[in-house]
Each structure stands twice: as C-alpha cells, then as structure tokens.
Design a protein around this motif. Structure first.
Motif, PDB file in Angstrom:
ATOM      1  N   PHE A  90      31.360  65.697 -62.899  1.00 45.77           N
ATOM      2  CA  PHE A  90      30.273  64.917 -62.299  1.00 45.77           C
ATOM      3  C   PHE A  90      29.083  64.775 -63.248  1.00 45.77           C
ATOM      4  O   PHE A  90      29.011  65.444 -64.279  1.00 45.77           O
ATOM      5  CB  PHE A  90      29.797  65.576 -61.000  1.00 45.77           C
ATOM      6  N   GLN A  91      28.127  63.920 -62.840  1.00 43.02           N
ATOM      7  CA  GLN A  91      26.860  63.823 -63.564  1.00 43.02           C
ATOM      8  C   GLN A  91      26.135  65.171 -63.454  1.00 43.02           C
ATOM      9  O   GLN A  91      25.991  65.713 -62.351  1.00 43.02           O
ATOM     10  CB  GLN A  91      25.991  62.720 -62.957  1.00 43.02           C
ATOM     11  N   GLN A  92      25.665  65.656 -64.586  1.00 42.04           N
ATOM     12  CA  GLN A  92      25.168  67.032 -64.618  1.00 42.04           C
ATOM     13  C   GLN A  92      23.831  67.236 -63.897  1.00 42.04           C
ATOM     14  O   GLN A  92      23.668  68.178 -63.132  1.00 42.04           O
ATOM     15  CB  GLN A  92      25.050  67.506 -66.071  1.00 42.04           C
ATOM     16  N   LYS A 116      18.779  68.764 -71.243  1.00 38.07           N
ATOM     17  CA  LYS A 116      19.990  67.935 -71.388  1.00 38.07           C
ATOM     18  C   LYS A 116      21.040  68.572 -72.318  1.00 38.07           C
ATOM     19  O   LYS A 116      21.646  67.912 -73.150  1.00 38.07           O
ATOM     20  CB  LYS A 116      19.621  66.528 -71.884  1.00 38.07           C
ATOM     21  N   THR A 159      32.888  62.477 -55.379  1.00 36.36           N
ATOM     22  CA  THR A 159      32.023  61.932 -56.435  1.00 36.36           C
ATOM     23  C   THR A 159      30.704  62.690 -56.479  1.00 36.36           C
ATOM     24  O   THR A 159      30.397  63.476 -55.580  1.00 36.36           O
ATOM     25  CB  THR A 159      31.716  60.440 -56.172  1.00 36.36           C
ATOM     26  N   THR A 160      29.923  62.418 -57.526  1.00 33.79           N
ATOM     27  CA  THR A 160      28.609  63.066 -57.658  1.00 33.79           C
ATOM     28  C   THR A 160      27.748  62.799 -56.434  1.00 33.79           C
ATOM     29  O   THR A 160      27.145  63.710 -55.859  1.00 33.79           O
ATOM     30  CB  THR A 160      27.872  62.545 -58.913  1.00 33.79           C
ATOM     31  N   LYS A 161      27.703  61.495 -56.050  1.00 35.37           N
ATOM     32  CA  LYS A 161      26.843  61.112 -54.921  1.00 35.37           C
ATOM     33  C   LYS A 161      27.279  61.848 -53.652  1.00 35.37           C
ATOM     34  O   LYS A 161      26.440  62.394 -52.928  1.00 35.37           O
ATOM     35  CB  LYS A 161      26.901  59.591 -54.704  1.00 35.37           C
ATOM     36  N   GLU A 165      34.782  59.296 -62.456  1.00 34.37           N
ATOM     37  CA  GLU A 165      34.913  60.668 -61.951  1.00 34.37           C
ATOM     38  C   GLU A 165      36.260  60.878 -61.261  1.00 34.37           C
ATOM     39  O   GLU A 165      36.889  61.925 -61.414  1.00 34.37           O
ATOM     40  CB  GLU A 165      33.769  60.962 -60.982  1.00 34.37           C
ATOM     41  N   GLN A 210      30.644  54.769 -62.308  1.00 32.53           N
ATOM     42  CA  GLN A 210      30.575  56.210 -62.537  1.00 32.53           C
ATOM     43  C   GLN A 210      31.553  56.940 -61.609  1.00 32.53           C
ATOM     44  O   GLN A 210      32.264  57.854 -62.025  1.00 32.53           O
ATOM     45  CB  GLN A 210      29.141  56.700 -62.292  1.00 32.53           C
TER      46      GLN A 210
END
Length: 583
Positions: A145-147, A425, A489-491, A560, A556
């Motif tokens: 996922f997005q970190q 980051k 997913t990230t969301k 994922e 995105q």
C-alpha cells in the motif's frame, strides 16, 4: 552511553532507597502497610539485576534494528518465553486473580478469552508477519500500500492501544509499591515510570527481551508454588477448595448491606439470600449480563491478542518464519498453563485472604491496596514474608517487562512509522531514527505516569480488556484483510481501520464502565449499554475496509491488487524475507 547509564542507574537506586526511607514517616496511616524489609530487599535485588542487564544490552544496541528487534537474534524458545512474559501482564497475574476472587466462575472469561487468541496468531499471523515485516506491524499491513496513510493509521492505532494498556500496568505497579513501601500512590507510579524509561532508553529490545524471559520464568515458578500451597491445604481436591470458597462467600454475603437490603425488600430470609449469593460464584453471574456482552467481550479478548502491537513486534526478533512459529507454540504452552494457575490463585484468595484481618483495610473496607492485590496477599498467607517478597518482586518485574515492551512498540510507531517513513519518506538514517525513538520513550513514560495516577481505582484486568477491544477493532481487521484479501486497497484499509479505531474508543467512553464508573455520571446514563464495543466496532471496521476497497477504482488501487500475488508468495514461502532460509 555507559557513563550515562551508570549515572541514571545510580539516580534511580537513590530514588528507590529514598522512597523506602520516606515510607518510615507514613507507617502510622491506617491505609498503608508496615514496611516489609524482606520484600524490599528482594525487590531491590531484582531492580539492580535488571539494571545490569540493561547496561549489558546498551553495549549491544548500536542500530535501529538492535533497538527495535534485538538484531533478529532471539531463538524460538527464548522468544516464546519472552512473548509469554510480555503477555502475562499485571492484568493476567493481579487482575484475573482479583476478578476470580470477586466473581468466581465469571472471572474465567478473561483466562479463556486471553488464551483463545493464540491459535489465531499461530495459524494466520506468525509466519506471515515474520516473512513480510521488519520492525512494526505497519511494515506488514502496508506491504503493498501507499506508505504515508497506512503508517499514519498504524501509528494511531498502536499509540491508542499502548495508552490503554499502559494505564493498567501503571495502576498495578503503583498499588504494589504503595503496599510494599508504604509510599503515596503517585510517588510509586513515578518510580515505576522512571525505571521503565531507563530500561527502554538504553537497553532497547535486547534488555526488554531478557527482562521478559527472566520474569516469565520467575512468574511461572512463583504461581506454581502458590497454586501448589493452596491445593495442599485441601488435599489437592479442587472440589474441597470450591466448597470452602462458597462457604466463605455465603458468610460474607450475610453481612453485606446490599444483600441484607435486597432480602428485606423482597421479603426473603437473609440466610437464603446469603446462600444464593455464595453459590453464585460457581456459575455464570452478573459480571457479563447478557449474550451480546459475552460475545462482544470474548471477541475483544480473542482477536485483540492478534492486534496487540507489542506482541506482534516480537515476531521480528527471531531469525526466520520457522522460529516465529516455534515461538508461538512455546508461548501458548506457558500462557495456557499460567491461566490454569490464576484460577486456583483466585479461589485461593477467597479462602485464605478474604477472612484474614491482617489483609483487610479497616478504614476503607476491602483489601489493603485494593482488590488487585489479592494474589500478593495470598503469597503472604501461604509463604510468609520471604515468599511475599519474591512474588512482589515478580509482580513488579511483570509490570516493568510489559511496560517496557509497550513503550518500545509505541516509540517504534512514532520513530519508524511516522518519522522515518511518513515525514522523512524513507530517507532517515538509523541514528536520527533512534534519537526520535528515545524522545518518544520519555514522552510515553510521562503520559503513562499521568494516566496511571488518573485511573488509580480501576480493575486492571478490565482496563486491559479495553485495550484489547481497540486492538481487535482497529489493528486486527487491517492486518487480516491486507494480508489475506487480494482486493484490499490503501483507501479501504485506512478508512476502515480509522472507523474501527474511532468507534471502539467512542463506544468505550460512553459505556457504563467509563461513562459511569470512571467519569462519575449517574447510573443508567451511559449511551452504550454493553461492557465491550468489539462486536460492533470490529464489524464497522471490516465492513468499512470491504466497502471502501471495492469502491476504489483508481490506478493506484489496481496496482495494489496486482501486487497481491507477489505479497502472497513472500508471506507463505518467505522468499525475499530478511533471514529467510531460502525455500
């Protein structure tokens, strides 16, 4: 580093000695116990011993990896004992035995609930965690996922769970030292907070692990001896012990103003009402009042185990997934055995402690030091001053080891998840990450002391159950879905996780246990009627993750989902994991 460790160790030794001397002036107060020098000597020996471990560990703690995970060099057997040491907290030893003493059979829900979570970890989590992670459970949850968003959530969930869990440990420690040294409660809490900060600041995970291993061995030996001595008095017949406990509870109920008032109001003979109250300890009673509360409470204890950040963190201290699996097996053996002992200790406290005037507080009523001290008083009853000293030192070791593990997981959440990954980051060097971690340790120590003083009167097993409910509602659903569901997913993970976190905290605050018992609002005014929110908040989290993941049609999200097969291969086989044995 060594010099500063020695200075801090010396300062704390003086603080402890000063506290013991200061106690002398307070011995005349009725609510405090006479200073027990045998217990204090054992207590001091333990503190000095663990400070030497910390000094040794400080020399080995050079990098962030050493600080967080002891460099991954702990064996499965050692880690199993350390996990048991981390898990057999003040809530387990002091809180469950107190709950069994007060409620009898009903107190078993803690023992069963705390234990049943381990098969979930064994079969669903242990190997996958070791294969995917590095320092924290966010490494696993955010693997594909997005970190930034996933780590912001993971750090929030970790810190809230750690805060609730810390409260219970600090309350137990404060009451124990108050009883032992005759100190004021707040001074006792400050001493514990200061010692804990030294262990974590200088020793990191290496010192914490060895303190946990030593403490687990001592606690298992002490609890075994206590249970043996209790059963010895009844010819090793649990039935005789239960019969005596019912007899004592019946006698006490006959003097209880509530039972007398209830019998008068209903026109029942007092002896009948007292007998009914006495018999109630051998069956389901009023502790969990309805099926929804029972299911919700059980779910919190069971799934919360698989979402506790300081327990999950322990799987990164072993070299590979095989050792991770072995460590869970050993942990389950020790923890299961220990929970059988807490039940015997709880009923032993009814038979040995409740009728002994030496352990009763004549001013406030109840036990000296509060009901949480039931196991400590039982130790005095069956083994005299020497065994009281041993159990007091072990109980303190228990609290210190768990508090150190909790603080370490909180510090890693801030320094590794937030500072190094979100703010820098991924460009933070090991030294600056370590510095942030130590600053966070000091902040968490101060927060723990303040909260420990604020929640002085709470049953510590119950306070821990709230931490479990939040871990089950926030951390576990995100970890479970991110590792096992390809469409997550990230969301979905972040929104669902935050929904679980916010709903569990909100429902906990407006439940009778906090709204009425802690905040002092009138009886019956709580907005949420159940003792634990897990059934509702876990459902909200899982549904949130599912709905928002399916609704996410972004590029995105597609990337994922496409990354799931690679994650699955690594999580199942360990290919590419640090320390993997090359399957």
């Amino acid at each position: 580093m060594k010099r500063s460790t020695q200075l801090l160790a010396g300062a704390l030794a003086l603080l402890a000695a000063g506290g013991a001397l200061a106690a002398g002036a307070d011995l005349g107060q009725a609510q405090k116990q006479a200073t027990n020098w045998t217990a204090i000597v054992m207590f001091a020996l333990f503190v000095v011993g663990t400070l030497f471990i910390t000094k040794w560990a400080a020399a080995k703690t050079k990098s962030a990896s050493d600080f967080y995970t002891a460099g991954g060099g702990i064996t499965g057997f050692q880690n199993g004992l350390a996990i048991a040491g981390d898990y057999m907290s003040a809530a387990s030893f002091l809180g469950i035995s107190a709950a069994v003493m007060a409620n009898g059979y009903d107190g078993l829900i803690y023992s069963i609930g705390f234990l049943v979570g381990w098969p979930v970890i064994t079969f669903l989590m242990a190997e996958r965690l070791r294969n995917l992670g590095k320092f924290t459970f966010a490494d696993v949850a955010g693997y594909r996922f997005q970190q930034a968003p996933i780590r912001a959530f993971a750090a929030s969930g970790t810190l809230v769970v750690v805060a609730f869990y810390l409260i219970a440990q600090m309350v137990g420690a404060g009451q124990l030292i108050k009883l032992l040294f005759g100190l004021d409660y707040w001074i006792a809490v400050v001493v514990v907070g200061a010692l804990m900060m030294v262990y974590v600041l200088f020793g990191g995970m290496t010192a914490t692990t060895w303190v946990q291993i030593i403490k687990a061995g001592l606690l298992l030996a002490g609890a075994s001896f206590m249970a043996f001595m209790v059963l010895l008095q009844f010819g090793f017949s649990p039935e005789a012990m239960f019969a005596k406990a019912v007899e004592i509870k019946t006698m006490l109920a006959g003097k209880d103003p509530k039972v007398i008032a209830d019998a008068t109001e209903k026109g029942i003979d007092l002896a009948t009402a007292a007998a009914k109250a006495g018999d109630s300890i051998m069956g389901p009673g009023t502790f969990v009042k309805d099926p929804i509360s029972a299911i919700s409470f059980g779910m919190a204890l069971m799934f919360g185990t698989a979402g506790l950040p300081h327990i999950l963190m322990r799987f990164f201290t072993v070299p590979d997934a095989k050792e991770a699996r072995k460590s869970v097996g050993w942990a389950t053996v020790w923890i299961g055995y220990f929970y059988i002992l807490t039940f015997i200790i709880g009923f032993g406290a009814i038979t040995f402690v409740l009728t002994n005037p030496d352990f009763l507080d004549t001013v406030k009523g109840g036990l000296q030091g509060g009901n949480n001290m039931a196991a400590v008083h039982l130790a005095h009853a069956v083994g005299g001053n020497v065994f009281l000293g041993f159990i007091s030192a072990v109980a303190f070791a228990t609290i210190l080891a768990v508090v150190a593990g909790l603080t370490l997981s909180g510090a890693s959440a801030v320094s590794h998840d937030l500072y190094a990954t979100v703010f820098k980051k991924g460009n933070a060097d090991s030294a600056s990450e370590l510095r942030v971690s130590r600053m966070t340790t000091i902040a968490l120590g101060i927060v723990a002391v303040v909260l420990g003083i604020a929640f002085e009167k709470q049953n510590i097993a119950f306070m821990v159950s709230l931490a479990f409910a939040i871990a089950a509602s926030a951390n576990f659903p995100v970890l479970f879905m991110s590792v096992l569901w390809k469409d997550c997913t990230t969301k979905g993970a972040v929104i669902g996780g935050f929904l679980g976190l916010i709903s569990s905290v909100a429902l906990t605050v407006v439940s009778p246990s906090v709204w009425e018992a802690t905040l002092g609002n009138p009886k019956g005014s709580a907005w949420f009627p159940y003792t634990s929110p897990a059934l509702f908040s876990m459902t909200i989290a899982f549904v949130g993750i599912w709905v928002f993941s399916l609704m996410d049609r972004s590029k995105q999200a597609a990337a994922e989902r496409a990354a799931f097969p690679a994650q699955q291969i690594r999580s199942e086989l360990g290919i590419g994991a640090s320390g993997a044995s090359g399957h």
